[in-house]
Every structure is written in C-alpha cells, then in structure tokens.
Motif scaffolding. Structure first.
Motif, short mmCIF file in Angstrom:
data_model
loop_
_atom_site.label_atom_id
_atom_site.label_comp_id
_atom_site.label_asym_id
_atom_site.label_seq_id
_atom_site.Cartn_x
_atom_site.Cartn_y
_atom_site.Cartn_z
N MET A 1 0.85 -1.19 0.02
CA MET A 1 0.09 -0.17 -0.06
C MET A 1 0.91 1.30 0.14
N GLU A 2 0.87 1.97 -1.11
CA GLU A 2 1.77 3.28 -1.02
C GLU A 2 0.92 4.38 -0.31
N THR A 3 2.07 4.77 1.00
CA THR A 3 1.42 5.66 1.67
C THR A 3 2.13 6.66 1.95
N VAL A 4 1.39 7.93 2.16
CA VAL A 4 2.02 9.11 2.40
C VAL A 4 1.81 9.58 3.96
N VAL A 5 3.03 9.86 4.90
CA VAL A 5 2.64 10.11 6.15
C VAL A 5 2.69 11.56 6.36
N PHE A 6 1.76 12.37 6.64
CA PHE A 6 1.78 13.78 6.59
C PHE A 6 1.98 14.21 8.06
N GLY A 7 3.28 14.91 8.28
CA GLY A 7 3.58 15.32 9.53
C GLY A 7 4.48 14.29 10.23
N ALA A 8 5.43 14.03 9.66
CA ALA A 8 6.38 12.94 10.28
C ALA A 8 7.28 13.43 11.13
N ARG A 21 8.94 -0.72 6.14
CA ARG A 21 9.62 -2.23 6.04
C ARG A 21 8.84 -3.13 4.96
N GLU A 22 7.64 -2.68 4.74
CA GLU A 22 6.84 -3.63 3.67
C GLU A 22 6.15 -2.66 2.59
N HIS A 23 6.15 -1.35 2.64
CA HIS A 23 5.24 -0.92 1.83
C HIS A 23 6.04 0.41 1.27
N ASP A 24 5.77 1.10 0.05
CA ASP A 24 6.45 2.25 -0.32
C ASP A 24 5.65 3.58 0.59
N VAL A 25 6.72 4.28 1.11
CA VAL A 25 6.18 5.43 1.95
C VAL A 25 6.85 6.78 1.61
N TRP A 26 6.19 7.64 1.63
CA TRP A 26 6.74 9.05 1.59
C TRP A 26 6.41 9.69 3.05
N LEU A 27 7.38 10.39 3.52
CA LEU A 27 7.36 11.04 4.71
C LEU A 27 7.22 12.60 4.30
N VAL A 28 6.06 13.04 4.80
CA VAL A 28 6.10 14.81 4.46
C VAL A 28 6.41 15.15 5.96
N ALA A 29 7.67 15.97 5.91
CA ALA A 29 8.43 16.58 7.25
C ALA A 29 8.84 17.57 7.07
N LEU A 67 -3.16 5.69 0.38
CA LEU A 67 -3.48 6.24 1.68
C LEU A 67 -2.33 7.27 2.32
N ALA A 68 -3.11 8.36 2.82
CA ALA A 68 -2.50 9.44 3.70
C ALA A 68 -2.74 9.08 4.98
N VAL A 69 -1.74 9.12 5.94
CA VAL A 69 -1.82 8.95 7.30
C VAL A 69 -1.48 10.35 7.97
N VAL A 70 -2.23 10.95 8.66
CA VAL A 70 -2.24 12.25 9.18
C VAL A 70 -1.85 12.34 10.56
N SER A 88 -3.95 13.28 -4.38
CA SER A 88 -5.16 12.22 -4.74
C SER A 88 -4.76 10.84 -3.79
N PHE A 89 -5.95 10.53 -2.82
CA PHE A 89 -5.70 9.56 -2.03
C PHE A 89 -6.75 8.72 -2.04
N ASP A 90 -6.62 7.32 -1.91
CA ASP A 90 -7.89 6.31 -1.69
C ASP A 90 -8.75 6.42 -0.55
N ALA A 91 -7.80 6.83 0.58
CA ALA A 91 -8.37 7.09 1.83
C ALA A 91 -7.17 7.90 2.77
N VAL A 92 -7.84 8.55 3.80
CA VAL A 92 -6.94 9.21 4.68
C VAL A 92 -7.21 8.66 6.23
#
Ligand code: NDP
Ligand code: KPL
Length: 301
Positions: A1-8, A21-29, A67-70, A88-92
């Motif tokens: 699951m490609e995930t953006v973490v907003f506020g790392a 460790r398992e997924h593609d991740v973008w940290l927004v920091a 996914l975007a994790v806030v 654009s995200f399928d879920a937040v």
C-alpha cells in the motif's frame, strides 16, 4: 500500500518507518528531518532497531498514494487537509489525539473516505533522521462514524503486514471519546503541575483527573456515544498506571514552550458541553489555565 505520512515528527516517523519495512512510503516532514532521511535513511531506535529508506519531502502538495496518514498536531490539521486536497488518495487516516480532526479532514477532502484511528505506541523524534519508539502499543482504526468499510479493512491489513499491532473496530466514536476522556484527565494536570502521568493516581490530582474524565464521558453520552463513567474512570487509571513514569504530550509541550492540543482535548469537551447546556467546571478551569499559559508565553492570542 503506497502511503504518504503527513507530519512525520515523532509518531509519524515511527508509523512511517514501520510501514516502510513492507510498503512504499513518503514522509512529509520539516526540511531538516526530510533531508536527513533522504541522505541516510530513517533510523528506528528503542523498541525497534532498524534503518529504513522511505522517500521524504517537506512539500506535502500534489502527492498521490493509496493512503495518507495524518500525524500533525491537532492545530495543524486544517493546513494538512488543504495540502492533501491538492493531491489524490483513496483513503485518509488520522492517528491524532483529540477530537474534531476527522471532521476537519472530511470537510476539506470531499469524496475521500476519512478513517479514524488511535495510537498507543510511544514515539519521540530524537534528532533529524532518528526516531525512538519509547513503548510498543497498538493502533485501533475504523470508520470515523462507526462501521468497518473496505478501505478500513485494507489499511488494517497493510499495517498488520508491516508488523504494526493493529485492530480494526466498528465503534471508533467510542474509542475516540474514551481516549479523549483519558487525555482530558491526564494531560492538562500533568502539564500544569510538571509531573509524570503517575501523579494522577493518588491525592488531590486523582480527584481532579477523575472529575475531568467523568465530565468528558458525560458529554460523550450526551453526544450519543456510549461511554460509561465506570469505563472512562477505569481507563484513566489503567493508562496512568501503565504509563506512570511517562511525561504526557501536553507536559512535554509546556516544558518545550510549544503550543498544546488543549483546544482539541479539554477545549473540545467544554465546547460540546456548552452546546448542550451541560456544566463541565473541571474541564473549563483546566482549559482556561492551559490557554492562559499559552497566551502568557505568546503562543496564542
Ligand atoms: N508521539 C506520540 O507518542 C504520540 C502522539 N500522538 C498524537 O499524534 C499527533 C502527532 O504527535 P507527535 O508526533 O508527537 O507530534 P510532532 O510535533 O512530533 O509531529 C508533527 C510533525 O509534523 C510537522 N508538520 C506540521 N505541519 C507540517 C507541514 N505542513 N509539512 C511538514 N511537516 C509538518 C511538525 O513540524 P513543526 O513542529 O515544525 O510544526 C512536526 O514535526 C498528535 O495529535 C499527538 O497527540 C498519539 C499517540 C502517541
Ligand atoms: C495516554 C497519554 C496520556 C500517554 O502519555 C497520551 O496520550 C498523551 O500523553 O498525550
């Protein structure tokens, strides 16, 4: 699951690091942290010992992912939502403390499912590129108004796959209110008295914490969410006991001269109570004292 973490910062770096460790991740920091992660990866310390290599940026606009994790502080949720709305995200999914974050996100991200979550992992970002897990816990998530949608199930599976202890539940409103009641009891008291969480287990601080927690539980019930006084009071004592030597997030904020999440915690209880004509004197006083501190430090108007 490609995930953006907003506020790392602390929690976001830990969750993003574990997911990486398992997924593609973008940290927004912030840029110093993002640069360190780009240059040398993200070091996970404490309860975990790893180095992972998520992508990292300080520009959270026009990103796309499943996914975007806030994980910004509650007072930054509006700005985070505005930035996420350019992408654009399928879920937040919000993993923040306090209430109102999911509503803010949903209001600005029309058409995107917004999930609610709570985290009991402890995390501290020690320096750029380094996050320490100070306590293993659990992430509980589900639909923000209750129920378990397909996106909630998929996020739960992706988190579990990455080794994050995760439960997908159908009663998130109750979990959010119970966590709020616990934070309302522990956070402002430990912040204002510069004590650890265990301070609310006995003496006058115990009475005050129990009053603040019971008031929050009453407001939850008035809002249609079934949190009994007994459940809320057991929860505050259990959490204070389990985290007795820890410094609450609000106590850390006061020590570091930072703005707190008082508006989204005790302030939220006070606002919802006022709308329903209920008296919540303990939450009112605690909110006023923390806001006065913030005002005195020039952190709020
Ligand atoms: N830390 C923990 O153990 C836990 C935290 N929580 C909750 O999780 C949330 C986050 O807490 P925590 O991780 O401790 O907080 P942090 O302040 O460590 O993390 C938030 C980070 O987001 C950054 N940020 C804010 N806006 C932006 C932006 N537009 N672009 C890039 N970066 C941005 C902040 O930078 P800056 O500070 O410069 O604004 C900060 O580094 C809170 O609601 C907290 O209550 C819940 C459970 C456990
Ligand atoms: C549960 C508790 C009180 C743990 O410290 C917390 O969530 C916080 O500090 O914000």
């Amino acid at each position: 699951m490609e995930t953006v973490v907003f506020g790392a910062g602390s929690l976001g770096s830990l969750v993003g690091g574990l997911l990486a460790r398992e997924h593609d991740v973008w940290l927004v920091a912030r840029e110093d942290h993002a640069r360190a992660v780009r240059e040398s990866g993200l070091r996970l310390r404490g309860e975990f010992d790893d180095r992972v290599f998520p992508a990292a940026t300080s520009d959270g606009r026009e990103l796309e992912a499943d996914l975007a994790v806030v994980t910004v502080k509650a007072f930054d949720t509006g700005a985070a939502a505005d930035a996420l709305a350019t992408g654009s995200f399928d879920a937040v999914l919000s993993l923040q403390n306090g209430m109102g974050n999911e509503e803010t996100l949903a209001g600005r991200l029309e058409g995107t499912p917004v999930l609610a979550g709570t985290a009991t992992y402890g995390a501290v970002r020690r320096e750029p590129g380094v996050v320490e897990c100070t306590g293993r816990g659990e992430i509980v998530l589900g639909d923000r108004t209750g129920g378990v949608s397909q996106p909630a199930k998929e996020v739960g599976e992706a988190f579990t796959q990455a080794g994050i202890e995760t439960a997908v539940v159908d009663d998130m409103p109750r979990w959010l209110w119970e966590k709020l009641a616990v934070n309302a009891g522990i956070n402002p008291i430990t912040a204002l008295t510069a004590t650890e969480n265990g301070a609310v287990l006995g003496g006058p601080a115990n009475d005050l914490a129990r009053e603040a927690t019971a008031e929050a539980a009453r407001v939850a019930r008035e809002c249609g969410v079934a949190v009994s006084d007994r459940e809320a009071l057991e929860a505050v004592e259990t959490v204070a006991d389990a985290t007795a030597p820890n410094t609450s997030s609000m106590a850390q904020d006061l020590q570091a001269d930072r703005r707190t999440e008082i508006d989204a915690i005790n302030g939220y209880v006070v606002d919802r109570a006022a709308e329903r004509g209920i008296e919540v004197p303990t939450n009112r006083v605690l909110t006023a004292l923390v806001r006065t501190w913030e005002h005195g430090r020039g952190i709020r108007e």
